[in-house]
Scaffold this active site. Structure first.
Site, PDB file in Angstrom:
ATOM      1  N   ASP A 195      -8.369  19.748 -13.325  1.00 35.81           N
ATOM      2  CA  ASP A 195      -8.580  18.405 -13.868  1.00 35.81           C
ATOM      3  C   ASP A 195      -8.170  18.472 -15.341  1.00 35.81           C
ATOM      4  OD1 ASP A 195      -9.630  16.121 -15.105  1.00 35.81           O
ATOM      5  OD2 ASP A 195     -11.278  15.957 -13.668  1.00 35.81           O
TER       6      ASP A 195
ATOM      7  N   TYR B 149     -16.882  17.431 -14.600  1.00 36.88           N
ATOM      8  CA  TYR B 149     -17.214  16.010 -14.633  1.00 36.88           C
ATOM      9  C   TYR B 149     -18.235  15.704 -13.550  1.00 36.88           C
ATOM     10  CZ  TYR B 149     -16.809  10.980 -14.309  1.00 36.88           C
ATOM     11  OH  TYR B 149     -17.084   9.646 -14.263  1.00 36.88           O
TER      12      TYR B 149
ATOM     13  N   ARG C 292       0.821  -1.215   0.000  1.00 35.09           N
ATOM     14  CA  ARG C 292       0.000   0.000   0.000  1.00 35.09           C
ATOM     15  C   ARG C 292       0.854   1.265   0.000  1.00 35.09           C
ATOM     16  NH1 ARG C 292      -2.106   1.358   4.603  1.00 35.09           N
ATOM     17  NH2 ARG C 292      -2.692  -0.769   5.155  1.00 35.09           N
TER      18      ARG C 292
ATOM     19  N   LYS D  81      -8.681   7.591 -19.181  1.00 43.42           N
ATOM     20  CA  LYS D  81      -9.055   8.134 -20.486  1.00 43.42           C
ATOM     21  C   LYS D  81      -7.861   8.126 -21.441  1.00 43.42           C
ATOM     22  CE  LYS D  81     -12.886   8.682 -18.257  1.00 43.42           C
ATOM     23  NZ  LYS D  81     -13.266   9.897 -17.566  1.00 43.42           N
TER      24      LYS D  81
HETATM   25  C1  PLP Z   1     -13.761  10.164 -16.244  1.00 43.46           C
HETATM   26  C2  PLP Z   1     -13.390  11.438 -15.598  1.00 43.46           C
HETATM   27  C3  PLP Z   1     -13.123  11.491 -14.228  1.00 43.46           C
HETATM   28  C4  PLP Z   1     -13.278  10.269 -13.318  1.00 43.46           C
HETATM   29  O1  PLP Z   1     -12.311   9.319 -13.582  1.00 43.46           O
HETATM   30  P1  PLP Z   1     -12.501   7.733 -13.295  1.00 43.46           P
HETATM   31  O2  PLP Z   1     -11.187   7.195 -13.708  1.00 43.46           O
HETATM   32  O3  PLP Z   1     -13.652   7.293 -14.143  1.00 43.46           O
HETATM   33  O4  PLP Z   1     -12.795   7.583 -11.848  1.00 43.46           O
HETATM   34  C5  PLP Z   1     -12.722  12.698 -13.688  1.00 43.46           C
HETATM   35  N1  PLP Z   1     -12.625  13.808 -14.450  1.00 43.46           N
HETATM   36  C6  PLP Z   1     -12.890  13.791 -15.768  1.00 43.46           C
HETATM   37  C7  PLP Z   1     -12.752  15.051 -16.561  1.00 43.46           C
HETATM   38  C8  PLP Z   1     -13.282  12.613 -16.393  1.00 43.46           C
HETATM   39  O5  PLP Z   1     -13.567  12.624 -17.705  1.00 43.46           O
END
Ligand code: PLP
Length: 329
Positions: A137, A66, A15, A162
């Site tokens: 983000d 998001y 961890r 992504k």
């Molecule tokens: C998909 C997404 C998230 C969340 O990410 P996960 O890996 O699905 O938990 C956060 N911010 C943005 C802009 C996203 O497109």
């Protein structure tokens, strides 16, 4: 693939660290210009950052960020932990005004799925003036197209699920910061909470990172060509594209029904949520009850992949033509 290590070495338990995480974190940290920490998902990274906000403090965030991030803010607010002020992130005056009294300013740029772009340097200046930390983000732009730490942003958050991992086969998140004190605090929280990634997932994301520039070049070129062609189609009322990246949002002239027909009539484009994979996917965002009503009912978010652009267009055009049969030749 170890959960424990021979006692007395650099790492004692799985961890607290892992050589594969370290390799991924070094690569992403280099790209963003800071030190990275990998998390089990994008939302685990978001939650770890929001956990730093003190009791009763104010967070400013985009109303079209998001959905999962906005839901976390709403949950924290409902439990009396924080207050959240949601703003139009493209309205710089509104955002800078909201910075007064805030302890955290959350930016997503471009936003998902509205594709609004924030003036990051202006917002950072106002937030720092007010004594607030700034988070970006950076999931949509990736560090190849936007490096927020170079604009004095304090923390970058990623859903590496992504574009970074890029093959729709991994859930992973990351936090990057140039501030070593903040890095240590975040690392300690990851140790404590245990929102750690799997070794194999991290290895896949590191492998994905090696082709990010090639995938992004191709996907972005495809997106730019599709924007040109979509803008000229009579069934399309509006095309939203920030000018860079591989996500397009289109609003269909005939609303939700037309959007649902489009997403069910293609063969190459896959009807699916999420984005950033090598294959093109799309979905009508308001099919999710939690998506705000300010997102048009007929908005389809398109994640453009790396396929042949004519194949992508032909597949779309067949479906779009059925929505606008009187299309002029
Ligand atoms: C998909 C997404 C998230 C969340 O990410 P996960 O890996 O699905 O938990 C956060 N911010 C943005 C802009 C996203 O497109």
């Amino acid at each position: 693939m170890a959960s424990t290590y021979v006692a007395g070495g650099d790492v004692e338990y799985g961890r607290y660290g892992n050589p594969t995480w370290a390799a991924f974190e070094a690569a992403l940290g280099d790209l963003e210009g800071g030190r990275a920490l990998a998390f089990s998902s994008g939302l685990a990274a978001v939650s770890t950052v929001l956990d730093l906000v003190g009791h009763g403090c104010k967070v400013v965030a985009p109303r079209h960020a998001y959905n999962g991030s906005v839901l976390q803010l709403a949950d924290l607010e409902a439990r009396g932990r924080i207050t959240a002020e949601l703003v139009d992130v493209a309205d710089t005056a509104a955002v800078t005004k909201a910075c007064a009294g805030a302890s955290l300013v959350w930016i997503e740029s471009p936003t998902n799925p509205a594709l609004e772009v924030a003036d990051i340097p202006e917002i950072v200046a106002a937030a720092h003036e007010a004594g607030a930390h700034v988070v970006v983000d950076n999931t949509f732009a990736t560090p190849l197209l936007q490096q927020p730490l170079g604009m004095d942003v304090d923390i970058v958050v990623h859903s590496a699920t992504k574009f970074i991992a890029g093959h729709s086969d991994v859930l992973l998140g990351a936090i990057v910061t140039g501030d070593s004190e903040l890095h240590d605090v975040l690392k300690k929280r990851r140790d404590m909470i245990g929102a750690v990634p799997g070794t194999f997932e991290t290895w896949l994301a590191l492998r994905g990172l090696r082709t990010l520039h090639v995938r992004m070049d191709r996907a972005q070129a495809n997106a730019q060509e599709l924007v040109r062609r979509l803008s000229a189609h009579p069934a399309v009322a509006e095309v939203r594209y920030p000018g860079f990246g591989a996500v397009i949002s289109v609003v269909l002239d005939q609303g939700a029904l037309a959007a649902d027909l489009l997403t069910h009539k293609t063969t190459l484009w896959v009807h699916a949520t999420s984005l950033g994979g090598v294959e093109s996917t799309f979905e009508r965002r308001r099919r999710w009850k939690s998506e705000p009503a300010t997102i048009p009912d007929g908005l389809v978010r398109m994640s453009v992949g790396i396929e042949d652009v004519d194949d992508l267009w032909d597949d779309l055009a067949v479906a779009l033509d059925q929505l606008a049969p009187q299309r002029p030749v």
